[in-house]
Design an enzyme around this catalytic site. Structure first.
Site, PDB file in Angstrom:
ATOM      1  N   LYS A   1     -40.655  -9.446   5.670  1.00  0.00           N
ATOM      2  CA  LYS A   1     -40.874 -10.206   4.429  1.00  0.00           C
ATOM      3  C   LYS A   1     -41.210 -11.651   4.787  1.00  0.00           C
ATOM      4  O   LYS A   1     -40.565 -12.251   5.645  1.00  0.00           O
ATOM      5  CB  LYS A   1     -39.625 -10.136   3.550  1.00  0.00           C
ATOM      6  CG  LYS A   1     -39.824 -10.690   2.134  1.00  0.00           C
ATOM      7  CD  LYS A   1     -38.562 -10.464   1.281  1.00  0.00           C
ATOM      8  CE  LYS A   1     -38.733 -10.990  -0.139  1.00  0.00           C
ATOM      9  NZ  LYS A   1     -37.508 -10.794  -0.947  1.00  0.00           N
TER      10      LYS A   1
ATOM     11  N   SER B   1     -38.357  -9.024  -5.472  1.00  0.00           N
ATOM     12  CA  SER B   1     -39.438  -9.813  -4.923  1.00  0.00           C
ATOM     13  C   SER B   1     -39.999  -9.214  -3.632  1.00  0.00           C
ATOM     14  O   SER B   1     -41.068  -9.593  -3.180  1.00  0.00           O
ATOM     15  CB  SER B   1     -38.937 -11.221  -4.630  1.00  0.00           C
ATOM     16  OG  SER B   1     -37.954 -11.185  -3.596  1.00  0.00           O
TER      17      SER B   1
ATOM     18  N   SER C   1     -33.631  -7.833  -4.883  1.00  0.00           N
ATOM     19  CA  SER C   1     -34.991  -7.840  -4.318  1.00  0.00           C
ATOM     20  C   SER C   1     -35.214  -6.891  -3.155  1.00  0.00           C
ATOM     21  O   SER C   1     -36.353  -6.708  -2.723  1.00  0.00           O
ATOM     22  CB  SER C   1     -35.367  -9.252  -3.883  1.00  0.00           C
ATOM     23  OG  SER C   1     -35.458 -10.079  -5.011  1.00  0.00           O
TER      24      SER C   1
END
Ligand code: ZN
Lengths: 497, 506
Positions: free
Chosen positions: A80, A155, A179
């Site tokens: 990420k 996210s 997330s």
């Protein structure tokens, strides 16, 4: 070995270790897969293919020389874009960090490197991890591989989509209010939010420091456990890191047993507001757990109805402070610096140009909630609610071993559907948020497709702080029973793209 | 706007009409090896931005880890200032934007300081003799320093009008503590002296604890002075805050000048506004800074990246047991041991000479001799050169050697001063300087008698006077001999040889 991209991380590592295949080959097929499908999915913001291949080559050489490497050596991973990786772009999905290359590695990245896991690239995310759909990325949305018109969750949508699109067998996410788990839920993958302090936050661009937690993402419970074991453990660079042994998550995932386990169903997290297919698959999973020998107990956590409210005060408050450093003075974007503006004006123009609407919304909210005169009414009150929620969980865990709920109220919604309705978007995390407020751990794993739309449904286990192994024990058992039923992991039903 | 405040009310008039209320906030840079949140060096004067890392630069993702040595120093300071040490406290974030602030918030302690409710007794001289004033301490809390901006181009060296600004982050993250007094009331006209005595005493306590080098001119200790005036019978007045007062003398001057300024404002029917003011060392006056009416809201909240601190009671007691003798206690002891007055002791303390004198006595030098050299000749040279005593190239061992030579008659005071001059100039050891400069006292009778005869021959009238019994005229001949031997003769010996030569007795 046929179709390397569909193999589990555990299988790939074994094949690389036995020289049945090579780390270079495994890395290359994943890079090829990314090249073939990522135009459609947009899971990645930046690829680190050259360094990945170089790393893979050296891993192969070490294996050839007889060196014994770790259990995931040579396996590719999607990172990420919120975790600092030395020399590689790290944007947190924001324009304001465009072009910034950190001069240091986050602790998670250091541990991945030490475990010889090969990082393929940086994945897309909602800007500064604010959002539940990855539509708030400054670099455009990620698409759900199950249905390209739908969101991949947020996210960490990029990380989850990379797994579901078979672009990488492992991924790292960060979970502030869901997330990791909500993207796992809508992409048919597995994601774990470890106990707060269980995995170091050093090098993770902070959204809300008291809630943020990096964690493992994969396509099976065992792969997730293997990755969890690599990244977890005390880090002297993070004061909030827990200095205690990491529970045996891998052993628990391998054992996968719920016989005699008491599983609590949180009354306040079930029933109302859930999509019919989600509720149906959730109930079926509970029944399956009961068949496997678990005892299902209803428990009440009365303060959970206030969790969303408390979260949307604490998160923006901390975020407004954490994001202050992005002011155009030291790194990243600088706008308005043409000699006609004061320092303060350059800061304001930079932030106006560099931050997206959701980020601005939360900074304003947080600034307001912390301001003198409102602090007690908002921030302090939210912290009191947080304490009550933690007590609710403590009381529940006196009665049961783990708690269960659906991970998200719906399957993946359509891109754009909730973009202009922040409240509707926020509601998506209603079942995941209490976990972050209390600092406990939780897992989302797929329990089938919703009959009405054919999209994955996620099931959430929650366990007390530092009892992460219980998630894997329960998750491993449930996954094994479902694989028995279907003949394969749910992810095998994902479109081939 | 030309205002009445350009001409201040004379101090005596001001103080006869108003009662000052003061409060002092002192920042002290702790002398730890590494910074507050990271392992970077705190060494002063390094090339810009060489002592930095992701943590003290506040790079995205970096996190602070608290420096245990800094906590220890702060607890020791708290104990020395008679404070209660919190058994649980937290850091907070103070949010504001500034270009030299790496994170755009400062990690500080807000409503939960590590040390609180203490006091420091200070002594001021009055017409009726020394008076002890108790200054109450509200809190001692920890925070971090910021970077340093320098503005290039433009006339003033300030940010407005500069072509560009450079930032040095070497100082960013250096541990700071802030010591905040409660309001000091009832000092009357002594307020400036009390303020100075308090800061002086605080500096001495820091020195005794060895927690900071407390060099005000280098900014490792700096004061903000709060002051308001109260007209008897009225409520408390509005206060001003004079920032960054950087010398002991300036603390006193800043208080005095601010009393005069505020009294002038009030006397002319004006209103004192709440504001920060900047003290100008050259003029001794302050100028208006930012008004508190536009003050920022710092939006404090508990720092989520750090765990709360809970210093164990055992640790605190261990630190208490290890505290050194406090300066006031030591002064009382030295007054007795050295047989000196409070005034002389104060001179010693102000010059920073006490430790040097002590070290000199400790190796066997007589106490009055040790004091004489350090507070006399050496302090004079240090002041001339703008140095601290411990920066002079003279050690207690040097003093000891000089004293041995004086006792044996090989040196006199005048020659000794030349030895010190040589030492400070780096000419080598005491013996080497005596050799190379040819400083030994001339005690060879033959050489002295030759010099006496020459002097007598040059001043026959004086010789006659002495012979006729005017012994006091001998000084002129002795002086001529001393001149001829470049001071290296023993004057008493010259005198007795001279009288013997002329057959005169005292
Ligand atoms: Zn540093």
């Amino acid at each position: 070995m046929s179709d390397l991209i569909r193999q589990s991380a555990a299988t790939l590592a074994a094949a690389i270790a036995s020289r049945e295949t090579s780390a270079v080959e495994v890395t290359q097929v994943h890079l090829d897969r990314i090249a073939a499908v990522d135009d459609k999915v947009h899971a990645f913001l930046h690829l680190t293919g050259d360094s990945a291949l170089a790393q893979a080559k050296s891993i192969d050489a070490r294996i050839a020389s007889g060196e014994q490497l770790g259990p995931l050596a040579g396996v590719p991973l999607a990172l990420k874009d919120v975790l600092a990786m030395k020399g590689e772009p790290t944007t947190a999905g924001s324009r304001i960090l465009e072009g910034w290359r950190p001069p240091y590695d986050s602790t998670v990245v250091q541990r991945l490197r030490a475990a010889d896991i090969v990082i393929l690239g940086k994945t897309n995310m909602d800007e500064f991890a604010m959002g539940s759909s990855t539509e708030h990325s400054a670099y455009g949305p990620t698409h759900n591989p199950w249905d390209l018109d739908r969101i991949p969750g947020g996210s960490g949508g990029g990380s989850a989509a990379a797994l579901a699109a078979f672009e990488a067998p492992l991924a790292i996410g960060t979970d502030t209010g869901g997330s990791i788990r909500q993207p796992a839920s809508v992409t048919g993958t597995v994601g774990v939010k470890p106990t707060y302090g269980g995995v170091s936050r050093y090098g993770q661009i902070a959204l809300a420091s008291s809630l943020d937690q990096p964690g493992p993402c994969a396509r099976s419970v065992l792969d997730t456990a293997l990755l969890h074991a690599v990244i977890a453990g005390h880090d002297p660079m993070d004061s909030t890191s827990i200095n205690a042994p990491v529970p045996d998550v891998v052993g628990a995932a391998q054992r996968g047993d719920v016989r005699g386990m008491r599983i609590g169903v949180v009354k306040e997290l079930g029933g109302d507001g859930y999509q019919a297919g989600v509720a149906q698959r959730y109930t079926e999973a509970l029944n399956l757990l009961q068949d496997l020998g678990a005892e299902i107990v209803e428990v009440s956590c009365p303060h959970m109805e206030y969790a969303l409210g408390a979260y949307y005060l604490i998160l923006p408050s901390e975020a407004s402070s954490n994001l202050a450093r992005f002011d155009g003075m030291r790194y990243g974007l600088r706008a308005g610096d043409d000699g006609s503006n004061s320092v303060e004006q350059v800061m304001a123009i930079t932030r106006e140009a560099g931050f997206g609407p959701e980020v601005k919304r939360r900074i304003i909210l947080g600034t307001y909630a912390l301001s003198s005169g409102y602090y007690d009414a908002y921030y302090a009150q939210a912290q009191r609610v947080r304490t009550l929620i933690t007590r609710d969980f403590n009381a529940a865990f006196e009665k049961v071993d783990v708690l269960a709920s659906p991970t998200a109220p719906t399957t993946a919604f359509k891109l754009g559907e909730k973009l202009n309705d922040p409240i509707a978007m926020y509601l998506n995390d209603v079942a995941t948020i209490p976990v972050n407020l209390a600092g406990i751990c939780a897992m989302s794993l797929p329990v089938g497709l919703a009959p009405e739309d054919g999209l994955p449904v996620g099931f959430q286990f929650m366990a007390p702080a530092m009892a992460d192994d219980r998630l894997y024990l329960a998750g491993g058992a449930l996954e094994a029973a479902l694989v028995d039923k279907w003949g394969h992991l749910l992810i095998e039903e994902a479109p081939s793209l | 706007m030309s205002s009445a405040t350009d001409v201040y009310l004379p101090y005596d008039e001001a103080i006869s009409r108003y009662e000052p209320i003061i409060g002092i906030e002192t920042h002290v840079e702790l002398g730890t090896n590494s910074k507050m949140w990271c392992g970077c060096s705190t060494a002063f004067g390094a090339e810009a931005n060489t002592h930095v890392c992701p943590v003290c630069l506040g790079l995205p993702g970096s996190m602070p880890v608290v420096n245990r040595q800094a906590i220890e120093s702060t607890i020791r300071i708290g104990l020395a200032l008679n404070c209660t040490i919190a058994d649980w406290c937290r850091f907070a974030r103070k949010n504001y934007f500034y270009p030299d602030m790496p994170k755009d918030y400062q990690i500080s302690q807000y409503d939960e300081p590590l040390c609180f409710d203490g006091y420091l007794d200070v002594t001021v001289a009055t017409d009726d003799g020394p008076q002890v004033v108790r200054v109450e301490i509200e809190r001692v809390h920890m925070e971090e320093d910021t970077g340093k901006l320098s503005h290039t181009g433009g006339a003033t060296g300030r940010i407005h009008g500069a072509d560009y600004s450079l930032v040095d982050y070497n100082r960013a993250g250096i541990p700071l503590i802030e010591i905040v007094t409660k309001t000091v009331i009832g000092t009357g006209k002594l307020a400036p002296e009390v303020a100075r005595a308090y800061v002086t005493e605080l500096r001495d306590v820091m020195r005794a604890l060895e927690v900071s080098d407390v060099r005000m001119e280098e900014g490792s200790m700096r004061c903000d002075v709060n002051l308001s005036l109260n007209k008897p019978g009225d409520g408390w007045g509005t206060r001003s805050e004079t920032k960054n007062v950087n010398s002991l003398r300036s603390v006193e001057r800043a208080v005095r000048s601010e009393i005069e300024r505020q009294a002038s404002v009030l006397d002319s029917g004006g209103r004192v506004i709440q504001e920060t003011r900047h003290f100008n060392e050259d003029t001794g006056r302050s100028t208006s800074g930012r008004s508190k009416e536009q003050a920022e809201d710092y939006r404090y909240f508990p720092e989520p990246d750090l765990l709360p601190m809970a210093p164990s009671r055992d640790w605190v007691e261990e630190l208490r047991a290890g505290l050194p003798e406090m300066p006031s206690v030591k002064r009382a002891r030295l007054m007795i041991e050295w047989q000196i007055s409070e005034f002389e002791l104060q001179t010693l303390a102000n010059s920073g000479a006490i430790e040097r004198v002590e070290a000199t006595i400790a190796i066997g030098v007589d106490s009055s001799a040790a004091r004489k050299w350090w507070t006399g000749e050496l302090l004079r040279v240090a002041n001339e050169q703008g140095l601290e005593l411990d920066q002079l190239n003279v050690t207690p061992q040097d003093i000891q050697q000089v004293e041995v030579l004086i006792a044996s008659g090989a040196l006199n005071d005048k020659l000794a001063r030349q030895v010190f001059e040589g030492l400070i100039g780096g000419e080598g050891t005491v013996d080497a300087i005596v050799q190379s400069r040819g400083l030994a006292v001339v005690s060879d009778d033959g050489a002295l008698l030759a010099a006496i005869d020459e002097a007598l021959a040059g001043q026959p009238d004086v010789a006659e006077k002495i012979k006729s019994g005017k012994v006091q005229a001998a000084g002129a001949i002795v002086g001529a001999v001393m001149k001829a031997t470049r001071g290296q003769a023993d004057a008493a010996k010259v005198r007795s040889l001279l009288l013997e030569r002329l057959g005169v007795s005292e």
